[in-house]
Design a protein around this motif. Sequence first.
Motif, PDB file in Angstrom:
ATOM      1  N   ARG A  83       5.290  -3.538   6.714  1.00 44.88           N
ATOM      2  CA  ARG A  83       6.237  -3.146   5.670  1.00 44.88           C
ATOM      3  C   ARG A  83       7.655  -3.530   6.089  1.00 44.88           C
ATOM      4  NH1 ARG A  83       3.369   2.629   5.037  1.00 44.88           N
ATOM      5  NH2 ARG A  83       1.739   1.968   3.597  1.00 44.88           N
ATOM      6  N   TRP A  84       8.440  -3.934   5.138  1.00 38.37           N
ATOM      7  CA  TRP A  84       9.836  -4.328   5.296  1.00 38.37           C
ATOM      8  C   TRP A  84       9.969  -5.638   6.044  1.00 38.37           C
ATOM      9  CZ3 TRP A  84      11.881  -1.499   1.869  1.00 38.37           C
ATOM     10  CH2 TRP A  84      13.265  -1.481   1.679  1.00 38.37           C
ATOM     11  N   PHE A 138      11.178  -3.818  -0.377  1.00 40.69           N
ATOM     12  CA  PHE A 138      11.204  -3.278  -1.729  1.00 40.69           C
ATOM     13  C   PHE A 138      12.635  -2.988  -2.160  1.00 40.69           C
ATOM     14  CE2 PHE A 138       6.987  -2.175  -3.364  1.00 40.69           C
ATOM     15  CZ  PHE A 138       7.294  -1.931  -4.684  1.00 40.69           C
ATOM     16  N   LEU A 155       0.821  -1.215   0.000  1.00 37.81           N
ATOM     17  CA  LEU A 155       0.000   0.000   0.000  1.00 37.81           C
ATOM     18  C   LEU A 155       0.851   1.260   0.000  1.00 37.81           C
ATOM     19  CD1 LEU A 155      -2.976  -0.905   2.373  1.00 37.81           C
ATOM     20  CD2 LEU A 155      -2.733  -1.287  -0.075  1.00 37.81           C
ATOM     21  N   ASN A 170       2.532  -0.049   8.507  1.00 38.12           N
ATOM     22  CA  ASN A 170       3.916   0.255   8.867  1.00 38.12           C
ATOM     23  C   ASN A 170       4.580  -0.907   9.585  1.00 38.12           C
ATOM     24  OD1 ASN A 170       4.542   2.643   7.719  1.00 38.12           O
ATOM     25  ND2 ASN A 170       3.891   3.901   9.455  1.00 38.12           N
TER      26      ASN A 170
END
Lengths: 303, 328, 322
Positions: free
Chosen positions: B87-88, B93, B55, B84
């Motif tokens: 993510r990671w 990415f 997102l 959040n």
Amino acid sequence: MTIDDTSGELAPEALAPVGRRRTPLWLAVWRDRMGRGGVVTLAGVLALVLVGPVVFPFNAQSFGSSSASILQGPTGAHWLGTTELGQDVFRQFLVGGRISLYVGVSATVIAIVLGAGLGLVSGYYAGWRDSILMRITDFFLVLPTLPLIIVLAALFGQSILITSLVIGLTSWPQTARIIRSQVLSLRERPLVLRVRSLGARDGRIMRVHILPNVAPLIFANLALVLSGSILAQAALAFLGLGDPVQVSWGTMLHNAFNSGAMSEGAWWYIIPPGAGIVAMVLGFSLIGNCMDRVLNPLGQDAR
Amino acid sequence: MNLLEISELSVDYGVSGGTVRAVDHVSLFVQEGESVGIAGESGCGKTTVGLAVPLLLPRNATVSSGEIVLDGHSLVGRSEAEMNRLRWKSVAFVFQGAMNALNPVLRIDRQIREAITRHEPEVSKAAATTRVMEMFDFVGVSPTRAKSYPHEFSGGMRQRAMIAMALVCRPRLLIADEPTTALDVISQSQILALLNRLRRDQGLSLVMISHDLAAIKRVCDRVVVMYAGVVVEVGSSHEVLGTQGRRARAAHPYTQALIQAHPDLRGERTLSEGLRGHPPDLSTPLVGCRFADRCPKVMALCRTTPPPTTEISPGHLAACHLLSSGPS
Amino acid sequence: MTARYFARKFLALTATLYATVTFNFLLFHVLPGSPVELLARSGHYDAAARAQLVKLFGLNHSLIVQYVIYFNDLLHGNFGFSYVYRESVTTVLGSAIGNTVLLLGAATFVTVVVGVVLGVYAASKVRTATDTAITVLSLGAWSMPDFFTGMLVIFAFGVWVHWLPISGIVTPGLVTGFWGHLWDVSRHLVLPTLTLALVNIAQFSLITRNSLVEAMVEDYMLTARAKGLSRWVMLVRHALRNALLPVVTATALYVGMILGGAIQVETVFSWPGMGLLIYNSVEQRDYPVLEACFLLFAVAVILTNFLSDLLYHSLDPRVRRT
């Protein structure tokens, strides 16, 4: 369609029907909310200042007949009260704006012609001419402008002509810098390089290929230099370095401050000239700021 | 179970004067340990699909339909705070190498370390530093260079550092967007070799977005070909990007054109006749097949009816009227 | 190489300072209409007095010699003799310098802190009504002449409410100890500081906002977001550090502006600093004092420029090696 096109993904801007650049600058300013606010504000002030004195002429000799009409609040006869000499504040306000505007405009013309000219020459020829001119520009750029203007005015005189000259001759370095860096990149454009190699005269290249491309930048700068010049003139006049005959808004505030209008609470004497300056400067600032945003959208748009 | 499952995903960009549907009902999946390539010209929506998974879409973009399920968790509609945390940790990415993806004023080791401290606050600074050094070693950059600033690295080294950063929290899925674009040929090859090593040694699941079909063929098990926001062909990269004699084995005319236009697969850098022109304007409603205007084998039917998806062999699907058995 | 960079910058600094001194000499001693010439021609003095003046100011020497004497005097901290105070300019300047530094220091602190915070706030609300409001208000404040803002403040605090003193640096006749004095000065400092800050905050808030907005769309911000960093960390650690670079550059411009502002604000609030001194020496044509004040102002701006260059250099690793 090249397949090794690496330029990111779908850029929504690229799909917009009209390119940003194609819109004329004035139209872009009018479409912007803040830009339009600036135009409207400025139009109001200009109408007041340019037409006002014709309808309500000011007679400097028409003093109040008695002490009762000195520093008097607004009445039917005197819409914005009277000065410490019993003059009509409203009429003086209308005339004073003309002087502020006159000095601001003529100083700006001097500054822009000088700054744009130097920037153009410096950026176009590059090399040693550029080095020398930019050294000089940088030197004047670091000198504190208003103190320098005050010193020059104190040394050379206070007529509106000299004031315009002094402000104009000290306000060009920033313009020169901005125009130069734009010209530096323009002169490397393929078209300019080609025209040059074909032997076109420098003057013609500058006029036909360079100047039209820096013109919008000059306009954006013009608005900002104008507001700076008007502020500088106001400060000079307030510090007693204004033309004693041609009363500007700054001079009115100087007179008000030194005649005890503050302690008398004579707001009608202080607010109008001050508000006039603020409105005029704000009008130009809003327009200049808006042009800046239109020409350099990076800081404002995207994501 | 699939690690990532995207179903019927649509993404709209709000632009002046309306919306543009950059991704239109796209479905794809990635299995545990699998590597999937997304291919297509620029502007076909492949990066948008990649950014949609964590997102990370730009502000003017909205997911207007569809589901994204990562590791059993549905992602669409989650709050920024929830995302959040994922993510990671769940999905990392690797951005395009030419991009300014590393912060120019921060030392690289610090930029990597902050990912650890963000997601594993219990890890001490010393332990985090050790891990950063190990990552540097792993991606083939000397750990002594860890304290450098991005501009002190070459493009290839920056991309390795980016990969090190992406791996440092041991994500379930890695999305690499044009990881080799704008690198020199040798660096390209090294980065691809590194990605292959990651897959083999770490069992990493990978989505690689690229216009470089040779790169996809080298790294990916399967490939998804996108055109103008829709998927036109899916299959094993061996099958879709392979050739049989001089003929491409791809089923869709667009994929065939891509392969023919591609210098590394054909040797010559000539653009195929079929790829002339531009992808359609997505801000206007489209009828029929989106490739019709550029397709060398276009039929009347293509301009009126969207093509159905046909299974050519197990796992190899394409959306083209030519493949439907008889006129439907 | 940092040492070489520093050496180069230092050389440029020396050259600029030298040019400034020379410019000042030309302005006040050589150009037609220069004060000394005016004074010597002035009808107020008889022939003997005029001859004495000519001698006192060294006008009997050639320009080159005058220049050397002028330069030598400056190096020894000798700024000449005030016509009005009948004292050496150095003595006249004495306490004024400190008072101005106090005012400018306080105003700069308020300006930078409020300006940057406001800019960050506007940038975090980019393209909302709040953002537009902050931009318009900033431009509005920028459009106020410093002296007019000061007059409004005096009007408010002198006529309507009497919370704070509106004039001078101490209450006349008030005898107190050290702490009492400090309190008194602080109270007098508030209004001039706020006036000066108000007009200059705009510059910082607008630049901070614009460069932050610019930084926020950079690719590395997408990386930061992909890493799952909080909005605050993204803003402060990743965007602000990049965005502050233009702010540092703006400081140099700001110093020139605030010195102009100080002249006006000190005049309005009767703050006994160099600004008020400039105002008085303009009024009384006390050229040696005016000259010294201008020279000091120019040197202050040049030094600030030099320092902001060095600061920029240490903040941006990309320029550090050139």
